[in-house]
Design a protein around this motif. Structure first.
Motif, PDB file in Angstrom:
ATOM      1  N   HIS A  10       0.868  -1.182   0.000  1.00 29.92           N
ATOM      2  CA  HIS A  10       0.000   0.000   0.000  1.00 29.92           C
ATOM      3  C   HIS A  10       0.903   1.230   0.000  1.00 29.92           C
ATOM      4  CE1 HIS A  10      -2.041   3.216   2.350  1.00 29.92           C
ATOM      5  NE2 HIS A  10      -3.056   2.895   1.572  1.00 29.92           N
ATOM      6  N   ILE A  44      -1.102  -1.238  -4.364  1.00 31.50           N
ATOM      7  CA  ILE A  44      -2.238  -0.311  -4.259  1.00 31.50           C
ATOM      8  C   ILE A  44      -1.691   1.096  -4.052  1.00 31.50           C
ATOM      9  CG2 ILE A  44      -4.326   0.247  -2.949  1.00 31.50           C
ATOM     10  CD1 ILE A  44      -4.342  -2.811  -2.211  1.00 31.50           C
ATOM     11  N   ILE A 187     -11.293  -4.110  -3.210  1.00 37.79           N
ATOM     12  CA  ILE A 187      -9.986  -4.756  -3.098  1.00 37.79           C
ATOM     13  C   ILE A 187     -10.121  -6.249  -3.391  1.00 37.79           C
ATOM     14  CG2 ILE A 187      -8.109  -5.357  -1.521  1.00 37.79           C
ATOM     15  CD1 ILE A 187      -8.093  -2.417  -2.352  1.00 37.79           C
ATOM     16  N   ILE A 252      -7.347  -3.546   3.365  1.00 42.54           N
ATOM     17  CA  ILE A 252      -6.453  -4.191   2.396  1.00 42.54           C
ATOM     18  C   ILE A 252      -5.904  -5.497   2.963  1.00 42.54           C
ATOM     19  CG2 ILE A 252      -4.240  -3.970   1.191  1.00 42.54           C
ATOM     20  CD1 ILE A 252      -4.832  -0.910   1.066  1.00 42.54           C
TER      21      ILE A 252
END
Length: 304
Positions: A10, A44, A187, A252
């Protein structure tokens, strides 16, 4: 910048991302981090100002890395998939095109049944009134091939109204819980779509979903029994006012949650692959016992 787990990264507040000797290179001020591309399942990106090199995008594609670019609301806006996936892609596609309709209907029955069973687990975990649980259980036993009586929709009304205020609807974006659910579902959906492409399947050709504007109808089918994982987390740990960065990272990280599939505890990432492989076996053999669907009966949340 933050990255979570071993395979899901992330990124926010990052100046540059590039590739260096088969590594993802992330630069933020004086910080210079390298992560092996082979270790990455998903990337991401929440930073609209972040610079990405073309070579990095090519190498991410070669390594079948799911890349999600998020918008100003931090929701996935763009998904990048490789053009080619499985080494036997043509054969896989031809098999998928020949999947028989009665088997599709039977598969959809099993998918929705497992979804409702997982919803029941969420309800029991949150001590929902027994009459609602009994009604859901009764409906679960009535699901027919193809779910022609739309038990899925009927169950959803009982299910979500068991947790939120009267008048709640899934389409009402004024509920912060809906924003959290949508983020988690997005996600999950993207992770499933990535695995579908990697398996050489046609993502737009669904089992039940047939949206003419949906390039990932098959992912929209496969996600259904996985959705209660997101529900489980959001209901037990609702966001406080808005989706903070820390909360989004937790959503996530649901990809690392462990669920029960094929009588073993597996991460969601692995469970998606096992489920897809079992679908191949089901269509090849016609035997429903080949299907392996995820159960959240012994769910274990990922912890940093």
């Amino acid at each position: 910048m933050a990255w979570v787990g071993w395979r899901v990264i992330h990124v926010s507040n990052v100046g540059l991302m590039s590739v260096q000797q088969d590594n993802l290179r992330v630069v933020q001020g004086d910080l210079d981090v390298k992560i092996p591309l082979r270790d990455i399942f998903a990337l991401i990106i929440e930073d609209l100002a972040c610079k990405l090199t073309s070579r990095l995008m090519v190498e991410l594609s070669k390594n079948n890395v799911l890349v999600l670019l998020c918008n100003q609301q931090y929701l996935p806006e763009c998904v990048i998939h490789p053009v080619s996936g499985h080494f036997g892609q043509h054969m896989q596609m031809m098999k998928q095109l020949n999947w028989e309709e009665p088997k599709k209907q039977l598969l959809w029955q099993f998918i929705i049944k497992q979804k409702v069973l997982n919803q029941l687990i969420v309800m029991k975990q949150n001590v929902v009134e027994i009459n609602r649980i009994e009604k859901m259980a009764e409906m679960c036993s009535s699901i027919e091939p193809g779910d022609v009586t739309n038990i899925e929709g009927q169950a959803a009304r009982i299910y979500f109204n068991s947790f939120f205020n009267e008048g709640y609807t899934r389409s009402n974006l004024n509920y912060i819980e809906n924003a959290a659910l949508n983020y988690g579902y997005a996600i999950l959906h993207s992770a499933i779509a990535r695995t579908i492409v990697a398996k050489g399947l046609i993502p737009g050709l669904g089992i039940h979903h047939k949206g003419v504007r949906n390039p990932n109808n098959l992912a929209s089918d496969i996600i259904e029994p996985f959705r209660p994982i997101v529900d489980y987390f959001v209901i037990s740990s609702p966001p406080n006012g808005y989706l903070t960065k820390e909360y989004r990272v937790k959503l996530i990280n649901l990809l690392h949650t462990k669920v029960l599939i094929d009588n073993k505890s597996q991460t969601v990432i692995r469970a998606i692959e096992i489920f897809l492989n079992s679908i191949f076996e089901f269509f090849d053999s016609g035997k429903s016992e080949k299907l392996k669907l995820p159960s959240i009966e012994k769910i274990k949340m990922y912890e940093l």
